[in-house]
Design a protein around this motif. Structure first.
Motif, PDB file in Angstrom:
ATOM      1  N   GLU A  45      35.809   7.773  64.075  1.00  0.00           N
ATOM      2  CA  GLU A  45      34.268   7.539  62.692  1.00  0.00           C
ATOM      3  C   GLU A  45      32.711   8.069  64.392  1.00  0.00           C
ATOM      4  O   GLU A  45      32.443   8.504  63.484  1.00  0.00           O
ATOM      5  CB  GLU A  45      34.051   6.057  61.438  1.00  0.00           C
ATOM      6  N   ARG A  92      31.825  13.862  68.383  1.00  0.00           N
ATOM      7  CA  ARG A  92      32.253  13.581  67.436  1.00  0.00           C
ATOM      8  C   ARG A  92      32.490  14.540  66.257  1.00  0.00           C
ATOM      9  O   ARG A  92      32.268  15.750  65.853  1.00  0.00           O
ATOM     10  CB  ARG A  92      30.984  12.909  66.689  1.00  0.00           C
ATOM     11  N   THR A  94      32.938  15.920  62.291  1.00  0.00           N
ATOM     12  CA  THR A  94      31.935  16.878  60.815  1.00  0.00           C
ATOM     13  C   THR A  94      32.445  16.651  59.479  1.00  0.00           C
ATOM     14  O   THR A  94      33.710  15.832  60.307  1.00  0.00           O
ATOM     15  CB  THR A  94      31.762  18.863  60.884  1.00  0.00           C
ATOM     16  N   ASP A  95      31.934  17.016  58.319  1.00  0.00           N
ATOM     17  CA  ASP A  95      32.245  17.219  57.919  1.00  0.00           C
ATOM     18  C   ASP A  95      33.294  17.151  56.992  1.00  0.00           C
ATOM     19  O   ASP A  95      34.802  16.712  56.691  1.00  0.00           O
ATOM     20  CB  ASP A  95      31.289  16.853  56.070  1.00  0.00           C
ATOM     21  N   VAL A  96      33.825  18.649  58.344  1.00  0.00           N
ATOM     22  CA  VAL A  96      34.678  19.492  57.440  1.00  0.00           C
ATOM     23  C   VAL A  96      35.706  18.569  58.579  1.00  0.00           C
ATOM     24  O   VAL A  96      37.330  18.594  58.277  1.00  0.00           O
ATOM     25  CB  VAL A  96      34.957  20.748  57.934  1.00  0.00           C
ATOM     26  N   ARG A  98      36.648  15.525  59.512  1.00  0.00           N
ATOM     27  CA  ARG A  98      36.659  14.301  58.512  1.00  0.00           C
ATOM     28  C   ARG A  98      38.018  14.772  57.769  1.00  0.00           C
ATOM     29  O   ARG A  98      38.230  13.431  57.355  1.00  0.00           O
ATOM     30  CB  ARG A  98      35.714  13.722  58.122  1.00  0.00           C
ATOM     31  N   ALA A  99      37.421  15.148  56.849  1.00  0.00           N
ATOM     32  CA  ALA A  99      38.292  16.087  55.184  1.00  0.00           C
ATOM     33  C   ALA A  99      39.742  16.114  56.650  1.00  0.00           C
ATOM     34  O   ALA A  99      40.856  16.544  56.132  1.00  0.00           O
ATOM     35  CB  ALA A  99      37.528  17.658  54.935  1.00  0.00           C
TER      36      ALA A  99
END
Length: 297
Positions: A45, A92, A94-96, A98-99
């Motif tokens: 994270e 890091r 991205t939201d994609v 993390r999904a």
């Protein structure tokens, strides 16, 4: 090591590779091989700098750069230089990203369940215990011991952590100014040396060796980080320092310790050290040890 041990390790590796699906280009039914999927887990994270990722996974810089470019192209990660040092790059999710990592976590849980499901309760317990032991031993095998200058940042990190722990564990606390600390020159060749243990590139322990002229060798400032305890690292430090002291012609190896460090005292006894009268005025010492050593063959 004998041939039978080597063959057993190879058989184990083949079985694991087959059962966890690393032979496929689409790991856990996803769109990526296991290397790229593992990167998503390791980034975490908070993100990671690329150098640490490379050290953690044991990958060469070219290969990890190709994996990161692939993930960046697909919009799963960002890779940016740090403002203070543009040579250091941070990756890091991205939201994609993390999904996708969350989906991989779910599939990984399903795979773990499929390994356990065919077994009865006793067999599951045996398998999980055996896996924990294998994990512990394989982790121990990744730890390296290297001589460094006492002023190296990893050495200073270990010593700060060591002093902080002593301050918590000693009844009287610990003040480095009161202790008979060797100066840095006493832990540099030819007067001595300083070892740092690293696990996945991070410092997790240290130990110094004084080699005063015409006197026994002396172990100073041996410490193992809590996360690395139980891996046999303290015993490795003692064996390595004993070998190095013997190579320098020493026949006696000394150390002192505090009564609060009961695990260390037990280790010294088990490694052949014997208690002797005090040989220094260390204010924090309650026990003094010596061991006769021989030159290596």
């Amino acid at each position: 090591m004998d041939a039978a041990q080597i063959e057993q390790v190879r058989r184990f590796n083949r079985t694991v590779a087959e059962r966890v699906g690393v032979l496929h280009d689409h790991f856990l039914g996803g769109d990526r091989p296991v290397g790229a999927a593992r990167l998503l887990w390791e980034i975490g994270e908070e993100g990671q700098d690329v150098r640490r990722l490379r050290e953690r996974l044991g990958l060469d810089s070219g290969y990890i750069s190709r994996l990161l470019r692939s993930l960046e192209t697909d919009g799963l990660v960002t890779v940016e230089p740090q403002p203070r040092d543009r040579r250091v790059r941070t990756v890091r999710l991205t939201d994609v990203g993390r999904a996708e990592r969350a989906a991989l976590d779910g599939r990984s849980d399903e795979l773990a369940g499929s390994l356990l499901e065919p077994l009865n309760t006793s067999q599951r317990a045996r398998l999980v215990a055996a896996m924990a032991e294998v994990d512990r031993l394989l982790t121990a095998a990744t730890v390296t011991l290297e001589p460094v200058d006492p002023a190296h940042p990893d050495a200073e990190h270990c010593l700060r952590s060591y002093f902080a722990e002593l301050g918590e564990r000693f009844e009287s606390g610990f003040d480095p100014e009161r202790s008979l600390l060797p100066d840095a020159g006493e832990l540099r060749p030819p007067r001595g040396l300083f070892l740092v243990a690293r696990m996945h590139g991070a410092p997790v322990g240290c130990a110094g060796l004084k080699l005063p002229a015409g006197a026994p060798a002396e172990i100073k400032r041996m410490w193992v980080a809590p996360e690395a305890r139980g891996l046999g690292l303290g015993r490795r430090f003692l064996a390595e320092l004993e070998t190095r002291a013997a190579r320098h012609g020493r026949e006696v190896l000394r150390l002192d310790t505090n009564r609060a460090l009961s695990a260390a005292i037990g280790l010294y006894h088990s490694c052949g050290f014997e208690e002797v009268p005090a040989f220094n005025d260390e204010p924090y010492a309650h026990h003094w040890f010596e061991k006769r050593i021989a030159a290596p063959e």
